[in-house]
Write a protein that holds these residues in place. Sequence first.
Motif, mmCIF file in Angstrom:
data_model
loop_
_atom_site.group_PDB
_atom_site.id
_atom_site.type_symbol
_atom_site.label_atom_id
_atom_site.label_comp_id
_atom_site.label_asym_id
_atom_site.label_seq_id
_atom_site.Cartn_x
_atom_site.Cartn_y
_atom_site.Cartn_z
ATOM 1 N N LEU A 38 0.719 -1.203 -0.107
ATOM 2 C CA LEU A 38 0.079 -0.046 0.012
ATOM 3 C C LEU A 38 0.778 1.217 -0.047
ATOM 4 N N GLY A 39 2.098 1.253 0.482
ATOM 5 C CA GLY A 39 2.904 2.438 0.594
ATOM 6 C C GLY A 39 3.370 2.518 -0.497
ATOM 7 N N GLY A 40 3.687 1.827 -1.439
ATOM 8 C CA GLY A 40 4.201 1.570 -2.641
ATOM 9 C C GLY A 40 3.219 2.356 -3.631
ATOM 10 N N LEU A 63 -8.599 2.145 9.496
ATOM 11 C CA LEU A 63 -9.471 1.223 10.018
ATOM 12 C C LEU A 63 -8.833 -0.182 10.139
ATOM 13 N N ASN A 64 -7.678 -0.395 9.628
ATOM 14 C CA ASN A 64 -7.041 -1.885 9.897
ATOM 15 C C ASN A 64 -5.869 -2.130 10.632
ATOM 16 N N ASP A 104 -7.497 -1.721 -4.877
ATOM 17 C CA ASP A 104 -8.407 -2.869 -4.315
ATOM 18 C C ASP A 104 -8.184 -4.024 -3.831
ATOM 19 N N ASP A 105 -7.247 -4.532 -4.573
ATOM 20 C CA ASP A 105 -6.631 -5.903 -4.092
ATOM 21 C C ASP A 105 -5.659 -5.762 -2.951
ATOM 22 N N LEU A 110 -4.589 -6.217 2.994
ATOM 23 C CA LEU A 110 -4.423 -5.768 4.244
ATOM 24 C C LEU A 110 -5.535 -6.220 5.275
ATOM 25 N N GLU A 111 -6.758 -6.094 4.735
ATOM 26 C CA GLU A 111 -7.879 -6.418 5.506
ATOM 27 C C GLU A 111 -7.712 -7.798 6.044
ATOM 28 N N ASP A 112 -7.301 -8.795 5.064
ATOM 29 C CA ASP A 112 -7.107 -10.327 5.424
ATOM 30 C C ASP A 112 -6.042 -10.405 6.663
ATOM 31 N N VAL A 113 -4.907 -9.726 6.314
ATOM 32 C CA VAL A 113 -3.769 -10.091 7.338
ATOM 33 C C VAL A 113 -3.921 -9.336 8.555
#
Length: 116
Positions: A38-40, A63-64, A104-105, A110-113
């Motif tokens: 996400l940073g990239g 949020l996560n 989106d992916d 992020l939400e999964d981990v």
Amino acid sequence: MNSKLLIILALLLQLAFSTTAMSRSAANRNQLDSISLLGGLNGTALQCGYVEQMQRIKQALILNLPKQRALGDWFESSTNVEFLDFITSNKNCGSLAIFTLQVDDAIRELEDVFKK
């Protein structure tokens, strides 16, 4: 390559190495990789002016992620490295639609981990 860019890159690498130890104690490898991704993407969004995507990325982090400074530093370091790499590698922005799918992916990952 410009000497100022080399100095900035060296400082960013030093920051990345110094935050690595703190970040590793704050999260596992999959979590750090997700934040880095996400940073990239955020670094690319900054370069390309994709404001809505920057906002989505930061909202997903808020949020996560656990509220730990080391994780925010990890994200900022990843953003800065990609931002500078974008400049020095003469990358182009490409399609906003494809970039949005990548975001989106990455947000789903992020939400999964970081499931609570």
